[in-house]
Design an enzyme around this catalytic site. Sequence first.
Site, PDB file in Angstrom:
ATOM      1  N   TYR A  39      39.370  48.862  44.814  1.00 43.03           N
ATOM      2  CA  TYR A  39      39.083  48.112  46.050  1.00 43.03           C
ATOM      3  C   TYR A  39      38.215  46.906  45.710  1.00 43.03           C
ATOM      4  O   TYR A  39      37.113  47.045  45.186  1.00 43.03           O
ATOM      5  CB  TYR A  39      38.353  49.057  46.995  1.00 43.03           C
ATOM      6  CG  TYR A  39      38.021  48.567  48.378  1.00 43.03           C
ATOM      7  CD1 TYR A  39      38.625  49.152  49.487  1.00 43.03           C
ATOM      8  CD2 TYR A  39      37.046  47.595  48.616  1.00 43.03           C
ATOM      9  CE1 TYR A  39      38.280  48.772  50.784  1.00 43.03           C
ATOM     10  CE2 TYR A  39      36.708  47.203  49.900  1.00 43.03           C
ATOM     11  CZ  TYR A  39      37.333  47.798  50.980  1.00 43.03           C
ATOM     12  OH  TYR A  39      36.988  47.423  52.261  1.00 43.03           O
ATOM     13  N   TYR A  44      44.097  42.512  52.855  1.00 45.53           N
ATOM     14  CA  TYR A  44      42.917  43.342  53.100  1.00 45.53           C
ATOM     15  C   TYR A  44      43.175  44.196  54.335  1.00 45.53           C
ATOM     16  O   TYR A  44      42.954  43.768  55.470  1.00 45.53           O
ATOM     17  CB  TYR A  44      41.677  42.474  53.282  1.00 45.53           C
ATOM     18  CG  TYR A  44      40.430  43.285  53.546  1.00 45.53           C
ATOM     19  CD1 TYR A  44      39.824  43.990  52.515  1.00 45.53           C
ATOM     20  CD2 TYR A  44      39.879  43.363  54.820  1.00 45.53           C
ATOM     21  CE1 TYR A  44      38.687  44.750  52.754  1.00 45.53           C
ATOM     22  CE2 TYR A  44      38.749  44.116  55.065  1.00 45.53           C
ATOM     23  CZ  TYR A  44      38.152  44.809  54.031  1.00 45.53           C
ATOM     24  OH  TYR A  44      37.032  45.566  54.256  1.00 45.53           O
TER      25      TYR A  44
END
Length: 386
Positions: free
Chosen positions: A288, A339
């Site tokens: 991430y 995202y």
Amino acid sequence: MHGSSVVVGIGETTYYKRGESPDSEFALACEAIRKAADDAGIDVREIDGIVSYMDMRNPPVRLARALGLKALNFTADPFSGGGNNVGASIQLADAAISAGYAKNVVAFRAIAQGQFGRFGQSSASGTHTNPMMSWSASYGLLSPAMECAIHTQRFMSDHGISQEALCDIVLACYANAQRNPRAIRRGHELTREKYHASRWIVEPFHLYDCCPENDGAAAAIITSKERARDCKGKSVSIISAAQGLGPPFGIAPFQPRWLGGTFYRDAGETLWQRAGIRPADVDVSQFYENFSGPVMMAMCEMGFCEPGDFEAFVADGALEGPEARTPFNTAGGNLGEAYIHGFELVNEAVRLVRGDSTCQVDNVETSLMVAGPGYCPASTVLFGQA
């Protein structure tokens, strides 16, 4: 638990630039869940468990009604933070299936920053702020970029790491996104020169070190390996999952014990112990990246390399493409694909085990997903062949 549950279906919406989705966040959630059920080959009404994270706008009872679920036997939303809980959502679904509380659990995240506001902007004002931020907001520490920049700058200073290491992470995400038709950044190739010429957001983060703000949703359906035999979707095993200790939100992360880190050492070691493997045994990883710096720290804390060796570890295109020395964020990650609060990383980790990635690594047996570094509790999941 160790392999008793499998991911049998994944789905996502089209990914949009913030504000460009024609649908509401709730409609995006329903679409991703329906597509995951279609991929699994199950009737969406057979879902009986729902898990998400940092989500108060798409509650299980509303989703159950909209999707026509026949029963709702399990719901969960992990405590604290945001993208750090991507792995925790899969872990909770795994726990529900393994314990027999539900038969088909969907884990998902939907996000519409155009509809509900931008994650990259501060919520603090002159009259009100989160009490946990009161000791930092008053000094101008207002956004996630600022928080992660402080840790990154300290880590780079302590270990002699230059800006080139951050650039290598970003270039890999953009290069891998060019292979992915879902990616927001496809068609937007990035060079080292363009990276360095971009404006500062907060040092050491240039514009391209920061993830975009998007609208979209992604979902995965978890069931038992026995039930998966009757599903059309190719099942992928949840080998291991872990959460880990770290400081509470606010000023605590900037105290000496935690400064210059992302709080993943405990979660990583627990994951490896439960899985019975080490980082060298992992075929491909999804990390991430809210910002490039936390990826650097998390890769070290998860055991992929020592901090002093990191710059060489990522140099010379080491993270780019399916034949990389260390295959990484193969769909483009948060920086290159979209995202979606990190959940798109789960879907890509599953695709790699299935053999369906647009940047497919050969002979994938183990596929790692590491959730949002820099916020607690940490969470991570290791997927593998069923």
